[in-house]
Design a protein around this motif. Sequence first.
Motif, short mmCIF file in Angstrom:
data_model
loop_
_atom_site.label_atom_id
_atom_site.label_comp_id
_atom_site.label_asym_id
_atom_site.label_seq_id
_atom_site.Cartn_x
_atom_site.Cartn_y
_atom_site.Cartn_z
N GLY A 182 41.01 39.55 33.44
CA GLY A 182 42.08 38.40 33.48
C GLY A 182 41.55 37.95 35.24
N ILE A 183 41.11 37.74 36.18
CA ILE A 183 40.92 37.47 37.36
C ILE A 183 39.33 36.66 36.83
CG2 ILE A 183 39.74 37.99 40.34
CD1 ILE A 183 41.47 40.29 39.64
N GLU A 184 38.16 37.31 36.36
CA GLU A 184 37.27 36.56 35.93
C GLU A 184 38.12 35.16 35.55
OE1 GLU A 184 34.27 36.38 37.61
OE2 GLU A 184 35.28 37.90 38.60
N ILE A 201 50.49 32.66 35.15
CA ILE A 201 50.66 34.24 35.37
C ILE A 201 49.88 35.41 35.59
CG2 ILE A 201 52.66 36.34 35.22
CD1 ILE A 201 54.35 33.31 35.05
N GLY A 202 49.32 36.26 36.21
CA GLY A 202 49.17 37.58 35.90
C GLY A 202 49.62 39.30 35.08
N ARG A 214 44.89 40.15 44.73
CA ARG A 214 44.05 39.09 44.19
C ARG A 214 43.91 38.35 42.84
NH1 ARG A 214 41.22 44.69 41.78
NH2 ARG A 214 39.34 43.63 41.39
N PHE A 215 45.49 38.93 41.89
CA PHE A 215 45.37 37.87 41.19
C PHE A 215 45.66 36.08 42.02
CE2 PHE A 215 45.83 40.79 37.18
CZ PHE A 215 45.29 39.65 36.31
N ILE A 216 47.19 36.20 43.06
CA ILE A 216 47.48 35.39 43.82
C ILE A 216 46.21 34.59 44.17
CG2 ILE A 216 49.01 35.12 45.50
CD1 ILE A 216 50.14 35.35 42.58
N LYS A 217 45.24 35.41 44.89
CA LYS A 217 44.45 34.75 46.14
C LYS A 217 43.35 34.28 45.13
CE LYS A 217 44.26 37.62 50.10
NZ LYS A 217 43.27 38.93 50.98
#
Length: 417
Positions: A182-184, A201-202, A214-217
Amino acid sequence: MDKLLIIEDSFLIRKVIKHIATERLDCEFEFAENFAQAKEMLGHNDYFLALCDLHLPDAPNGEVIEYALSKGLPTIVLTATINEELRDRILTNGVLDYIYKENRDSYITAINLINQLIRNRKITVLVADDSRAIRSYTATQVKKLLYNVVEAEDGEQALQIIESNENIGLLITDYNMPKLNGIELIRRIRQKYSREDFPIIGLSSTSDPTVSARFIKHGANDFLMTPFIQEEFQWRVLTVVDQVMMIAKIQDAANRDYLTNLYNRRHFFSKATAAYQQAMADNLRLNVCLLDIDLFKNINDTFGHDVGDCVLIELAKKINHWLKGMTVARYGGEEFVMLIPDLDRQRASELLEAFRQDIEQSTFNKAGKQVKCTVSIGVADELTEATTIEEMINNADVALYEAKKRGRNQIKWYRQS
């Protein structure tokens, strides 16, 4: 047009809702005062949504809610009181949401929610999760909000869908996915789209406390731990999409002329530069037109500035009608600038001449005053490596001056001497 059914037995509450809905609601609406009347109306009308009182004299235990849901009608509940058991029952049965009947603000909240649901029907949400069960559950909750839903089973598939489908308006992505987590996935998306352009939205069920940060950043607009509460999830989704739409409205307003609602001069240059570069890259034609209202000062002096403003507004509407989908702007005062892409000189001339004749034959009415006017138009279409969009506008201005000098109410094309 969309039609809402409001089921409420209280005359006073119906009166309040009617007043708010008349002012704010983006669809038609009708009232039913009891369960029997609601059943009759549901049998003969096509509604997209119901706003239902939980307790009616002839349906004291929420029977009207169950009936509306049995008809496949998305339903929002209005209630003065609710306990945990009742809340769980109505949400489990498929109610979209419930709103407390406390004060006028409660009904404003209900109407605003309905307007959001109307807009949602034009938005597609992508749900990315490698777990079929979680993906299906998340998609079901999104569909309750009347969004269209597309599903992806991993990050790579999600990226392919986003790149091939411009209608995707929101991504809801899990963290742990094969091929691309998800982050990548978010990092790849943010190389092209900002938070204001494309909301994300994660989701994650991990116990790692750093995942949310990490999701938000890395670019998510919001984050939720799974399993989530239906109400929180739905309002988070609605809030994120609404925030992005509000930002888009603010940005659009900043790019518009306050009077005519056409693009302003500053924004025109950003659009025109992109159009010029595209025309050069694809070897396409580009016609740059400058339009001026003939003897506009006489209109203001004779009839007043309010009538002059009316002429500007109505002329802008006609520009939008004749040059629909093209880039047009108020250039300043009574002058307008227009881009006509990918039309040869003959076809562009025919279009502009039909538009000019329409203006000449029109009468503008304001406060009982009838005003007629004409326009002069200068056009430049000589697109070479040596020119710039600014030079093309200057050339169109030279042609406009020639149209004025030759008697106004005509179109002149720029020709290099």
